[in-house]
Design a protein around this motif. Structure first.
Motif, PDB file in Angstrom:
ATOM      1  N   VAL A 225      96.041-120.470 -35.488  1.00  0.00           N
ATOM      2  CA  VAL A 225      95.033-120.091 -34.493  1.00  0.00           C
ATOM      3  C   VAL A 225      93.992-119.178 -35.145  1.00  0.00           C
ATOM      4  N   TRP A 226      94.497-118.190 -35.874  1.00  0.00           N
ATOM      5  CA  TRP A 226      93.605-117.227 -36.544  1.00  0.00           C
ATOM      6  C   TRP A 226      92.665-117.956 -37.496  1.00  0.00           C
ATOM      7  N   LYS A 227      93.214-118.976 -38.157  1.00  0.00           N
ATOM      8  CA  LYS A 227      92.439-119.700 -39.158  1.00  0.00           C
ATOM      9  C   LYS A 227      91.426-120.656 -38.522  1.00  0.00           C
ATOM     10  N   GLU A 228      91.834-121.348 -37.473  1.00  0.00           N
ATOM     11  CA  GLU A 228      91.013-122.423 -36.919  1.00  0.00           C
ATOM     12  C   GLU A 228      89.922-121.911 -35.981  1.00  0.00           C
ATOM     13  N   ALA A 229      90.203-120.821 -35.274  1.00  0.00           N
ATOM     14  CA  ALA A 229      89.275-120.379 -34.224  1.00  0.00           C
ATOM     15  C   ALA A 229      87.882-120.135 -34.793  1.00  0.00           C
ATOM     16  N   GLY A 230      87.815-119.509 -35.961  1.00  0.00           N
ATOM     17  CA  GLY A 230      86.515-119.202 -36.551  1.00  0.00           C
ATOM     18  C   GLY A 230      85.757-120.459 -36.913  1.00  0.00           C
ATOM     19  N   PHE A 231      86.502-121.460 -37.369  1.00  0.00           N
ATOM     20  CA  PHE A 231      85.877-122.722 -37.753  1.00  0.00           C
ATOM     21  C   PHE A 231      85.285-123.411 -36.523  1.00  0.00           C
TER      22      PHE A 231
END
Lengths: 374, 289
Positions: free
Chosen positions: B161-167
């Motif tokens: 989640v932490w990784k994908e949300a910004g993308f």
């Protein structure tokens, strides 16, 4: 779907739509002053045009009235009620945006009734008001279309319908015709004007097009660099411009504005003299001038002449043709001459004084030109 | 053969070779392999029909991986998309430090997932990890997030989640910026509340982006599992085994290639079904400009 309902649209009409008063209104963007402190009255039920060149602050003024911008100083009252701090939705104001601001995902009916939906107007009443407005705007057949499937003129009509259905007495329009072609623009001018009359709306209309202003307005507020140059009826502004700016901005081609000396008029140094192109006549006597060029417009002929160091444009019916030779004499009615004092400020000095007639030049016989202007 | 036809084929050849060699032939091979047994030293591969699929249905680890993956998808997809939209709405408006915030939100996307996973291991470490230190300040007991079955999957999901949300935020931000401000003003003038504007105007207008992101999110939920390799290796007791990780284990640790092919076919079928379903169901609700 259509019902022969006799509820006339005129039932919505507002015999006494409220007027607006702007009290000492001003607006700064950072250190940049967009609107100088100004005050004016916009009368109820009238068609008022905010006219001016781009960047003059007319849209800012409109957005402050709509509540999208907060004034830096001053107050706005609508029908006596102070609305300066009210959110847009509580100002009893409808608006047509320059790009129409139609919701692309909603069909025409959905766009028109968006506001009624938001305000939880009962379904039956929504349908009835939609029917009325759609019939009035000629949109009956288009109600299920999406905005992308409409022409520019139709989109404009939907935007108008959305504003009208709200039943709000004050309507703001921001350059609503600028995206239309010339023919459609002329049609919509008449249509908007008729609509405003029929519903008795207080309509505030922003444009940079003086033709729109002249043809539609009850009253024009002419703005320049964030201040009001002049306000009045189109006739007043055209025939009695208060400032050189007003003189040049209204009318096409604009008023000739030259140093008073060039026309041989006795005046304090720095005074400008203004003459409308149609007020200058070619005559046997008067100010000597020389033909420079001409432009054929069909009905009219625009003739550029040089009188001393000054260039003047005059307009005459094309059937009269060009004057026979390059040398000619000009004259004009005394009350056609406008004088503007050198300092900026409200300095309209129309001259009923016959002593300031066009002075006699060497080539033309001295003779007063007492022709009354139309 | 006409000259032009020959030229056309020659032009197509490089792409054709690459696509066929690395995509189409392997895909067909996978389906074929799933119908044969795995070749062992003395026993060559032979046709077993749907035998591998029968084994798969009887395989508890497969079902465990399946359940884990569905749970993982159910957590990461809505959370990462929701957070992405919230962040995009936040940094779209006129707020102080907007540029810095946008960069901060996007940074996780730029970092390699393997490196990120290693850093998160330190956050999760029992005893002196960041989370446990914060927990200790609040008087919470020591937790081994990655080491116990009840939390391992959630710990792994948090990283994605932490990784994908910004993308995803970048896509939402781009979509939000295409909405003309006058639409919002028109809605506000009609008396629509902030929430109403969001639900009736903003949300429908960014639906194409939402669809695009959701398809990507689903695929990523089944495909992007690097952090499982680094953080848990599917443990403890398969608590954080995801489908893709299980395929890797079966194929390259147990060398049961036929069964790995069977698992792959099942996973691809699921993914294709979901993607097609998304397009058919959502497409009718999506307004494209």
């Amino acid at each position: 779907m259509k019902r022969a309902k006799s509820t006339c649209v005129a039932a919505q009409s507002l015999p006494d739509a409220p007027g607006l008063i702007l009290h000492d209104l001003s607006k700064d963007y950072g250190t940049q002053r967009a609107i100088e402190t100004l005050g004016c009255e916009i009368r109820g039920g009238e068609f008022t045009v905010l006219l001016g060149p781009s960047g003059c602050g007319k849209s800012t003024l409109l957005r402050m009235i709509a509540g999208f911008e907060t004034p830096t100083g001053g107050r706005i009252t609508l029908g006596g009620r102070d609305i300066t701090a009210l959110p847009s939705s509580q100002r009893d104001i409808a608006m047509v945006f320059q790009n129409y601001a139609l919701f692309p995902h909603l069909d025409v009916a959905g766009n028109i009734t968006f506001g009624l939906n938001v305000r939880r107007v009962p379904r039956a009443e929504q349908r009835q008001r939609l029917d009325e407005v759609a019939r009035m705007m000629g949109l009956d057949a288009l109600l299920r279309r999406k905005p992308a499937q409409l022409s520019g003129g139709q989109q404009q009509r939907v935007a108008l319908a959305r504003a009208v259905i709200s039943g709000r007495p004050v309507l703001l329009m921001d350059e609503p015709l600028s995206n239309l072609d010339a023919k459609l623009r002329a049609e919509m001018r008449a249509e908007i004007r008729a609509l405003q009359r029929r519903l008795g709306l207080t309509l505030i209309y922003v444009t940079h097009d003086q033709v729109e202003a002249m043809t539609m307005a009850d009253r024009i507020i002419l703005l320049n660099a964030g201040r009001i140059e002049q306000s009045g009826t189109p006739e007043q502004i055209y025939s009695r411009p208060a400032t050189p700016f007003a003189a040049r901005f209204i009318g096409s081609p604009p008023m000739n504005l030259v140093p008073a000396e060039a026309l041989g008029i006795a005046a304090p140094p720095g005074t400008s003299a203004g003459l409308r192109p149609e007020d200058i006549e070619i005559a046997e006597t008067g100010l000597p001038a020389r033909l420079v060029s001409h432009e054929y417009l069909g009905a009219d002929l625009l003739i550029t002449v040089a009188a001393g160091s000054a260039r003047l444009i005059l307009r005459r019916p094309a059937r009269l043709g060009l004057p026979p030779g390059p040398e000619l004499c000009l004259r004009w009615a005394p009350d056609a001459l406008h004088r503007f004092a050198p300092q900026p400020g409200p300095a309209s000095l129309p001259t009923p004084d016959p002593a300031s007639d066009p002075a006699s030049g060497p080539a033309c016989a001295a003779e007063p030109a007492p022709q009354p202007a139309s | 053969m006409r000259r032009e036809t020959l030229h056309a084929w020659l032009m197509l050849l490089p792409a054709l070779v690459l696509l066929a060699g690395f995509t189409h032939i392997p895909a067909v091979e996978t389906v074929v392999n799933s119908l044969f047994s795995t070749p062992r030293g003395m026993r060559p591969s032979h046709f077993v029909g749907l035998g591998n699929y029968r084994n798969l249905i009887a395989d508890p680890t497969f079902w465990q991986a399946m359940r884990n993956n569905l749970l993982y998808a159910a957590i990461t997809i809505p959370l990462s998309m929701g957070i992405a939209l919230a962040m995009a709405l936040l940094v779209q408006g006129r707020i102080g430090g907007r540029g810095f915030l946008r960069m901060a939100f996007f940074t996780p996307t730029v970092l390699p997932l393997i490196a990120v996973a290693n850093i998160w291991i330190f956050f999760y470490t029992p005893g002196f990890g960041l989370l446990n230190q914060i927990g200790a300040l609040l008087g919470l007991p020591n937790m081994n997030f990655l080491g116990q079955g009840a939390t391992a999957l959630y710990a792994v999901a948090a990283v994605s989640v932490w990784k994908e949300a910004g993308f995803f935020m970048i896509f939402y931000l781009a979509a939000l910026q295409t909405i003309p401000p006058s639409l919002i003003e028109a809605a506000r003038l009609e008396g629509a509340s902030r929430w109403h504007v969001f639900r009736r105007v903003t949300l429908p207008l960014i639906m194409p982006t939402t669809l695009f992101i959701s398809v990507n999110a689903v695929i990523n939920a089944f495909r992007l599992v690097d952090q499982v390799f680094v953080m848990t290796q599917g443990g403890p007791d398969n608590a954080s085994t995801l489908l893709f990780y299980y395929i890797y284990q079966v194929g390259f640790q147990f060398w049961d290639t036929a069964y790995a092919a069977t698992l792959t076919v099942v996973m691809l079928t699921i993914l294709a079904a979901i993607a097609i379903g998304q397009f058919f169901v959502l497409d009718r609700k999506v307004h494209y400009r």
